[in-house]
Design an enzyme around this catalytic site. Structure first.
Site, short mmCIF file in Angstrom:
data_model
loop_
_atom_site.label_atom_id
_atom_site.label_comp_id
_atom_site.label_asym_id
_atom_site.label_seq_id
_atom_site.Cartn_x
_atom_site.Cartn_y
_atom_site.Cartn_z
N HIS A 1 -4.58 -3.30 6.47
CA HIS A 1 -4.70 -3.50 4.74
C HIS A 1 -6.06 -4.05 4.60
O HIS A 1 -6.36 -4.85 4.34
CB HIS A 1 -3.66 -4.66 4.70
CG HIS A 1 -3.39 -5.19 2.84
ND1 HIS A 1 -3.14 -4.45 2.35
CD2 HIS A 1 -4.22 -6.43 2.70
CE1 HIS A 1 -3.18 -4.66 0.89
NE2 HIS A 1 -3.46 -5.89 1.29
N ASP B 1 0.46 -1.22 -0.12
CA ASP B 1 -0.43 -0.33 0.13
C ASP B 1 0.22 1.57 0.09
O ASP B 1 0.50 2.04 -0.90
CB ASP B 1 -1.02 0.07 1.32
CG ASP B 1 -1.76 -1.68 1.37
OD1 ASP B 1 -2.74 -1.55 -0.01
OD2 ASP B 1 -1.55 -1.59 2.67
P1 NAD Z 1 -2.33 -17.85 -3.71
O1 NAD Z 1 -3.55 -18.90 -3.68
O2 NAD Z 1 -1.69 -18.22 -5.08
O3 NAD Z 1 -1.37 -18.75 -2.90
C1 NAD Z 1 -1.16 -19.83 -1.60
C2 NAD Z 1 -0.56 -20.83 -0.63
O4 NAD Z 1 -1.06 -20.70 -0.04
C3 NAD Z 1 -1.53 -22.43 -1.92
O5 NAD Z 1 0.06 -22.59 -2.16
C4 NAD Z 1 -1.97 -22.62 -0.51
O6 NAD Z 1 -1.47 -24.10 -0.88
C5 NAD Z 1 -0.92 -22.31 0.19
N1 NAD Z 1 -1.95 -22.61 2.19
C6 NAD Z 1 -2.55 -22.44 1.83
N2 NAD Z 1 -3.49 -22.96 3.62
C7 NAD Z 1 -1.41 -22.70 3.84
C8 NAD Z 1 -1.09 -23.10 5.52
N3 NAD Z 1 -1.92 -23.86 5.69
N4 NAD Z 1 0.56 -23.72 5.22
C9 NAD Z 1 0.95 -23.60 4.55
N5 NAD Z 1 0.52 -23.49 2.99
C10 NAD Z 1 -0.58 -22.30 3.30
O7 NAD Z 1 -2.60 -17.22 -2.99
P2 NAD Z 1 -0.80 -15.94 -3.53
O8 NAD Z 1 -1.72 -15.07 -4.13
O9 NAD Z 1 0.47 -16.16 -3.35
O10 NAD Z 1 -1.91 -14.70 -1.92
C11 NAD Z 1 -1.55 -15.42 -0.62
C12 NAD Z 1 -1.80 -14.16 0.48
O11 NAD Z 1 -1.92 -13.17 0.22
C13 NAD Z 1 -3.65 -14.05 0.21
O12 NAD Z 1 -4.39 -14.17 1.17
C14 NAD Z 1 -3.75 -12.71 -0.62
O13 NAD Z 1 -4.83 -11.79 -0.18
C15 NAD Z 1 -2.41 -12.10 -0.03
N6 NAD Z 1 -1.75 -10.63 -0.48
C16 NAD Z 1 -1.70 -10.01 0.07
C17 NAD Z 1 -1.00 -8.33 0.33
C18 NAD Z 1 -0.84 -7.67 0.50
O14 NAD Z 1 -0.33 -6.86 0.21
N7 NAD Z 1 -0.94 -7.57 2.38
C19 NAD Z 1 -0.93 -8.96 -1.36
C20 NAD Z 1 -1.52 -9.43 -1.92
C21 NAD Z 1 -1.98 -10.66 -1.45
C1 LMR Z 2 -3.64 -6.52 -2.98
O1 LMR Z 2 -3.90 -5.36 -1.54
O2 LMR Z 2 -3.37 -6.50 -3.89
C2 LMR Z 2 -4.07 -7.53 -1.64
O3 LMR Z 2 -4.14 -7.69 -0.75
C3 LMR Z 2 -5.60 -8.12 -3.09
C4 LMR Z 2 -6.09 -9.48 -2.55
O4 LMR Z 2 -7.29 -9.69 -1.70
O5 LMR Z 2 -5.74 -10.73 -1.97
#
Ligand code: NAD
Ligand code: LMR
Length: 328
Positions: free
Chosen positions: A187, A159
């Site tokens: 977030h 962000d």
């Molecule tokens: P994704 O679905 O591609 O990958 C998530 C992975 O986590 C999968 O491979 C799944 O098998 C694994 N997983 C699920 N439960 C688990 C557990 N208990 N232990 C270990 N691994 C586990 O998702 P992504 O695109 O990699 O995003 C991951 C997370 O990050 C999501 O929650 C997304 O919303 C979040 N995210 C946060 C931000 C931020 O700025 N804070 C930004 C983007 C995404």
């Molecule tokens: C982002 O800010 O890109 C992600 O947290 C969005 C999401 O919901 O995975």
């Protein structure tokens, strides 16, 4: 040569994991001269995919990569971890209410907090990326008896970076001309990117922009809803930019922030700026010697206060909801 740093990454086979692991292994997290040992955690069904990523990491012949282990058990994965990047989370699916999402993630982050307490190194530093990141970090922290609470942080650096890039574009400046950005709160779309304290070439950004309605009606919502905009465009949530922000967060935490600048980190509140103690809320933070501190004494006019209150109230609601579920 010193011992390799154990970096544990959960959700290693996911989208962010794929963008993140190569950067860690190439030395962008801790520097090219620091050896890293990756400890990858996945759910059993995704272990094979994580093994595939490990084969590719091996094929890069990164000099800084000391080794890779893959686990489907949190206690084993976090054993000896110096840095823990909690990326894996349960995404919201159709028909899922917010309480269901919090409960599903509680089932992940409560045992992971316990596992960190059981086996991580004394110096462990934790970054939670998986959403809802602030409250997942709160759950992990609350279940990690004996680990100093300030070691648990959540990611609002994406962000922060988005807020910097949008401001540079608006003011026709370079991103390197923007300093002192602060994103406050959760977030989530309620987050508050603060142009009263941000600077453009040393001038107050609010004055340089000179357009309150643009700030209120375009800038703040655009930064807050950028994640949704990316999901709409890509059909999947941000991955490379999220991995980049995770690298930035941990790098700056350990290596320090530039003099007179700061970064946005969601950290346990000590009551600063009236944010209830213990909530994991984003603040402007300065880092030095592997520690961070919340920057004090910043200007918080009424325009900012009302928005900080809104995002902090959302954090309190999430905290109360996971409290009712017995997760903290
Ligand atoms: P994704 O679905 O591609 O990958 C998530 C992975 O986590 C999968 O491979 C799944 O098998 C694994 N997983 C699920 N439960 C688990 C557990 N208990 N232990 C270990 N691994 C586990 O998702 P992504 O695109 O990699 O995003 C991951 C997370 O990050 C999501 O929650 C997304 O919303 C979040 N995210 C946060 C931000 C931020 O700025 N804070 C930004 C983007 C995404
Ligand atoms: C982002 O800010 O890109 C992600 O947290 C969005 C999401 O919901 O995975």
């Amino acid at each position: 040569m010193s011992e390799p740093v154990n970096v544990c990454v959960t959700g290693a086979a996911g989208q962010i994991g794929y963008a993140l692991l190569f950067r860690i292994a190439s030395g962008q997290l801790l520097g090219p001269d620091r050896q890293v040992h990756l400890r990858l955690l996945e759910i059993p069904d995704a272990v094979k995919a994580a093994e595939g990523t490990a084969l590719e990491l091996f094929d890069c012949a990164f000099p800084a990569l000391a080794g890779i282990d893959i686990y489907d058990d949190a206690r084993q994965a976090f054993d000896g971890a110096n840095i823990a990047l909690l990326v894996g989370a349960r995404p919201r699916t159709k028909g899922m209410e917010r309480a269901d999402l919090l409960e599903a993630n509680g089932a992940i982050f409560k045992p992971q907090g316990e596992a960190i307490a059981a086996g991580a190194d004394d110096d462990v530093r934790v970054l939670v990326v998986g959403n809802p990141a602030n409250t997942n970090a709160l759950i992990a922290m609350s279940n990690a008896d004996g680990v100093p609470r300030e070691r648990f942080t959540a990611m609002t650096r994406l962000d922060h970076n988005r807020a910097v890039a949008q401001l540079a574009q608006k003011t026709g400046t370079a991103v390197s001309d923007i300093t002192n950005m602060a994103v406050w709160g959760n977030h989530s779309p309620t987050m508050y990117p603060d142009l009263f304290n941000a600077k453009v070439n040393g001038q107050r950004a609010w004055d340089v922009v000179g357009d309150e309605s643009w700030v209120a009606d375009e800038y703040i919502p655009r930064v807050g809803k950028r994640g949704a905009e990316i999901i709409e465009a890509r059909g999947a949530s941000s991955a490379a930019s999220a991995a980049n922000a995770a690298i930035d967060h941990v790098h700056d935490w350990l290596a320090g922030t530039a003099d007179s600048d700061w970064v946005s980190m969601a950290v346990p509140s000590d009551g600063s700026y009236g944010v209830e103690e213990g909530l994991i809320s984003s603040f402007p933070c300065r880092c030095s010697g592997g520690e961070y501190e919340i920057v004090q004494g910043l200007d918080v006019p009424a325009f900012s206060q009302v928005r900080i209150d809104k995002t902090v109230n959302e954090l309190k609601e999430e905290r109360d909801a996971v409290g009712e579920l017995g997760l903290i």
